[in-house]
Design a protein around this motif. Structure first.
Motif, PDB file in Angstrom:
ATOM      1  N   ARG A  55       0.850  -1.195   0.000  1.00  0.00           N
ATOM      2  CA  ARG A  55       0.000   0.000   0.000  1.00  0.00           C
ATOM      3  C   ARG A  55       0.888   1.249   0.000  1.00  0.00           C
ATOM      4  NH1 ARG A  55      -3.435  -3.341  -1.390  1.00  0.00           N
ATOM      5  NH2 ARG A  55      -5.326  -3.769  -0.205  1.00  0.00           N
ATOM      6  N   PRO A  56       0.556   2.239  -0.876  1.00  0.00           N
ATOM      7  CA  PRO A  56       1.373   3.458  -0.917  1.00  0.00           C
ATOM      8  C   PRO A  56       0.948   4.466   0.153  1.00  0.00           C
ATOM      9  CG  PRO A  56      -0.291   3.507  -2.663  1.00  0.00           C
ATOM     10  CD  PRO A  56      -0.498   2.220  -1.908  1.00  0.00           C
ATOM     11  N   GLY A  59      -5.530  -3.135   4.650  1.00  0.00           N
ATOM     12  CA  GLY A  59      -4.105  -2.784   4.749  1.00  0.00           C
ATOM     13  C   GLY A  59      -3.845  -1.737   5.816  1.00  0.00           C
ATOM     14  N   THR A  60      -4.598  -0.651   5.755  1.00  0.00           N
ATOM     15  CA  THR A  60      -4.376   0.437   6.726  1.00  0.00           C
ATOM     16  C   THR A  60      -4.875   0.024   8.118  1.00  0.00           C
ATOM     17  OG1 THR A  60      -6.342   1.421   5.733  1.00  0.00           O
ATOM     18  CG2 THR A  60      -4.220   2.394   5.143  1.00  0.00           C
ATOM     19  N   ARG A 100      -4.870   3.785  -7.481  1.00  0.00           N
ATOM     20  CA  ARG A 100      -4.574   2.468  -6.897  1.00  0.00           C
ATOM     21  C   ARG A 100      -3.256   1.970  -7.490  1.00  0.00           C
ATOM     22  NH1 ARG A 100      -8.833  -0.369  -3.723  1.00  0.00           N
ATOM     23  NH2 ARG A 100      -6.821  -0.942  -2.941  1.00  0.00           N
TER      24      ARG A 100
HETATM   25  C1  LIG Z   1       1.091   7.999  -4.036  1.00  0.00           C
HETATM   26  C2  LIG Z   1       0.046   7.758  -2.947  1.00  0.00           C
HETATM   27  C3  LIG Z   1       0.257   8.282  -1.695  1.00  0.00           C
HETATM   28  C4  LIG Z   1      -0.695   8.061  -0.680  1.00  0.00           C
HETATM   29  N1  LIG Z   1      -0.460   8.634   0.536  1.00  0.00           N
HETATM   30  C5  LIG Z   1      -1.355   8.449   1.514  1.00  0.00           C
HETATM   31  C6  LIG Z   1      -1.133   9.038   2.800  1.00  0.00           C
HETATM   32  O1  LIG Z   1      -0.125   9.698   3.058  1.00  0.00           O
HETATM   33  N2  LIG Z   1      -2.073   8.821   3.761  1.00  0.00           N
HETATM   34  C7  LIG Z   1      -3.221   8.072   3.507  1.00  0.00           C
HETATM   35  O2  LIG Z   1      -4.058   7.931   4.409  1.00  0.00           O
HETATM   36  N3  LIG Z   1      -3.446   7.511   2.302  1.00  0.00           N
HETATM   37  C8  LIG Z   1      -2.548   7.678   1.308  1.00  0.00           C
HETATM   38  N4  LIG Z   1      -2.776   7.089   0.081  1.00  0.00           N
HETATM   39  C9  LIG Z   1      -3.990   6.242  -0.091  1.00  0.00           C
HETATM   40  C10 LIG Z   1      -3.687   4.854   0.499  1.00  0.00           C
HETATM   41  O3  LIG Z   1      -2.709   4.226  -0.301  1.00  0.00           O
HETATM   42  C11 LIG Z   1      -4.969   4.003   0.518  1.00  0.00           C
HETATM   43  O4  LIG Z   1      -5.884   4.557   1.420  1.00  0.00           O
HETATM   44  C12 LIG Z   1      -4.625   2.585   0.944  1.00  0.00           C
HETATM   45  O5  LIG Z   1      -3.889   1.934  -0.066  1.00  0.00           O
HETATM   46  C13 LIG Z   1      -5.891   1.790   1.253  1.00  0.00           C
HETATM   47  O6  LIG Z   1      -5.516   0.450   1.529  1.00  0.00           O
HETATM   48  P1  LIG Z   1      -6.428  -0.496   2.391  1.00  0.00           P
HETATM   49  O7  LIG Z   1      -5.970  -1.887   2.223  1.00  0.00           O
HETATM   50  O8  LIG Z   1      -6.519   0.031   3.792  1.00  0.00           O
HETATM   51  O9  LIG Z   1      -7.860  -0.271   1.786  1.00  0.00           O
HETATM   52  P2  LIG Z   1      -8.495  -1.025   0.521  1.00  0.00           P
HETATM   53  O10 LIG Z   1      -9.322  -2.153   1.028  1.00  0.00           O
HETATM   54  O11 LIG Z   1      -7.475  -1.296  -0.517  1.00  0.00           O
HETATM   55  O12 LIG Z   1      -9.433   0.146   0.002  1.00  0.00           O
HETATM   56  C14 LIG Z   1     -10.412   0.754   0.856  1.00  0.00           C
HETATM   57  C15 LIG Z   1     -11.054   1.919   0.107  1.00  0.00           C
HETATM   58  O13 LIG Z   1     -10.072   2.913  -0.265  1.00  0.00           O
HETATM   59  C16 LIG Z   1     -10.055   3.114  -1.688  1.00  0.00           C
HETATM   60  N5  LIG Z   1      -8.658   3.252  -2.114  1.00  0.00           N
HETATM   61  C17 LIG Z   1      -7.664   2.394  -1.886  1.00  0.00           C
HETATM   62  N6  LIG Z   1      -6.504   2.825  -2.427  1.00  0.00           N
HETATM   63  C18 LIG Z   1      -6.770   3.985  -3.002  1.00  0.00           C
HETATM   64  C19 LIG Z   1      -5.999   4.921  -3.754  1.00  0.00           C
HETATM   65  N7  LIG Z   1      -4.704   4.740  -4.015  1.00  0.00           N
HETATM   66  N8  LIG Z   1      -6.611   6.027  -4.217  1.00  0.00           N
HETATM   67  C20 LIG Z   1      -7.905   6.229  -3.980  1.00  0.00           C
HETATM   68  N9  LIG Z   1      -8.702   5.380  -3.283  1.00  0.00           N
HETATM   69  C21 LIG Z   1      -8.145   4.273  -2.815  1.00  0.00           C
HETATM   70  C22 LIG Z   1     -10.691   1.866  -2.271  1.00  0.00           C
HETATM   71  O14 LIG Z   1     -11.310   2.140  -3.515  1.00  0.00           O
HETATM   72  C23 LIG Z   1     -11.700   1.479  -1.220  1.00  0.00           C
HETATM   73  O15 LIG Z   1     -12.895   2.206  -1.361  1.00  0.00           O
HETATM   74  C24 LIG Z   1      -1.864   7.298  -0.943  1.00  0.00           C
HETATM   75  C25 LIG Z   1      -2.073   6.768  -2.215  1.00  0.00           C
HETATM   76  C26 LIG Z   1      -1.141   6.999  -3.219  1.00  0.00           C
HETATM   77  C27 LIG Z   1      -1.363   6.442  -4.576  1.00  0.00           C
END
Ligand SMILES: Cc1cc2nc3c(=O)[nH]c(=O)nc-3n(C[C@H](O)[C@H](O)[C@H](O)COP(=O)(O)OP(=O)(O)OC[C@H]3O[C@@H](n4cnc5c(N)ncnc54)[C@H](O)[C@@H]3O)c2cc1C
Ligand code: FES
Length: 259
Positions: free
Chosen positions: A53-54, A77-78, A216
């Motif tokens: 996860r980024p 992930g978070t 994503r």
């Molecule tokens: C370059 C980059 C930097 C980031 N920096 C931060 C940060 O500093 N702090 C932070 O809180 N988050 C950040 N994010 C977003 C973070 O990566 C996602 O919230 C995280 O990957 C979600 O993972 P998960 O397994 O918890 O949730 P998942 O089960 O994967 O997703 C839960 C929900 O979040 C949405 N989601 C997941 N990933 C993304 C994404 N990349 N963009 C938009 N929606 C998404 C999904 O569609 C879903 O609705 C960043 C993303 C990118 C691409």
């Protein structure tokens, strides 16, 4: 240059509802990472094989040879990250991507952040200090305010609920404030509609602007194309770029915001 390291968590605390601040000890990454870059994190190890996860750099703490990431719990992930404690180790790949264009000669810059898009602007605010004016938009409860005010005194806040600062969107303040300020550069990170509006205001005022995009991600290093976004090449023709490798920061005119 990317590296993969097992880093010790030295702090992981909830700073607002569902939002956590995690400090990791790494003299190497703390010295190398630039504002706007991100880390690609394995959330769960072998028993929980998710894609990485980024999460962006929020700020470095050079005196503690550490860096901090601030993240909102969105899914598996978070949620895993939020359960880690001091002493646990985390598999971190980084620093990745093209960060913000920094020019220490600039006279005045503006930063516009919304929601979790505020975190990547904290380190950048430290680069410009009181030459930065910072516009922060929250849904309800402000966070990272102290970290911002240690770095710059010029902070405007909005909340959608009216709990602090201007009631409404932070972009409501931009035409007036940016018009008066005429910054040399505007840096923006946050939800799509907020960035789109900021880019439009900058275009009308003739201001240079950079945006940090979120898509994503799969590999995080430019190999899988999961993170493609529509951009313009030097001739103005539509093309595709990889947010992980060509970004996440782009010049506003490079990005096709509607695609
Ligand atoms: C370059 C980059 C930097 C980031 N920096 C931060 C940060 O500093 N702090 C932070 O809180 N988050 C950040 N994010 C977003 C973070 O990566 C996602 O919230 C995280 O990957 C979600 O993972 P998960 O397994 O918890 O949730 P998942 O089960 O994967 O997703 C839960 C929900 O979040 C949405 N989601 C997941 N990933 C993304 C994404 N990349 N963009 C938009 N929606 C998404 C999904 O569609 C879903 O609705 C960043 C993303 C990118 C691409
Ligand atoms: S995440 Fe694989 S190319 Fe960007």
């Amino acid at each position: 240059m990317k590296s993969v390291r097992m880093l010790p968590v030295t702090e992981n605390i909830e700073i607002a509802e569902g939002i956590f601040s995690m400090k990791l000890y790494s003299p190497e990454f703390a010295a190398r990472v630039k504002p706007g870059q991100f880390f690609h994190i394995r959330c769960g190890g072998e028993k929980f094989p998710l894609l990485r996860r980024p999460i962006s750099l929020a700020f470095t703490m050079p005196e503690e040879e550490s860096f901090v990431m601030v993240y909102r719990v969105e899914g598996q992930g978070t949620a895993y990250l939020s359960g880690l404690e001091q002493g646990d180790r985390l598999d971190v790949m980084g620093p990745l991507g093209r960060g913000f264009h920094v020019d220490r000669g600039l006279r005045k810059v503006a930063m516009v952040g919304g929601g979790m898009g505020i975190a990547p602007l904290v380190e950048l605010a430290g680069v410009y200090g009181n030459r930065a004016e910072v516009f922060l938009g929250y849904r309800d409860t402000p966070f990272l305010l102290q970290e911002m005010s240690h770095r710059t005194g010029n902070i405007y806040i909005s909340t959608e609920t009216g709990t602090a600062g201007h009631k409404g969107y932070i972009t409501d303040l931009l035409p007036g404030q940016l018009g008066k300020m005429q910054p040399d550069m505007v840096y923006c990170c946050g939800p799509g509609p907020m960035m789109k509006k900021t880019v439009e205001i900058c275009r009308q005022l003739g201001l240079k602007c950079q945006v940090s995009l979120e898509e994503r991600m799969g590999c995080g290093i430019g190999a899988c194309l999961v993170c493609s976004c529509a951009t313009r090449d030097e001739k103005g023709m539509k093309t595709y770029s990889r947010v992980c490798r060509d970004g996440p920061v782009f010049w506003a005119e490079e990005v096709l915001m509607d695609d």
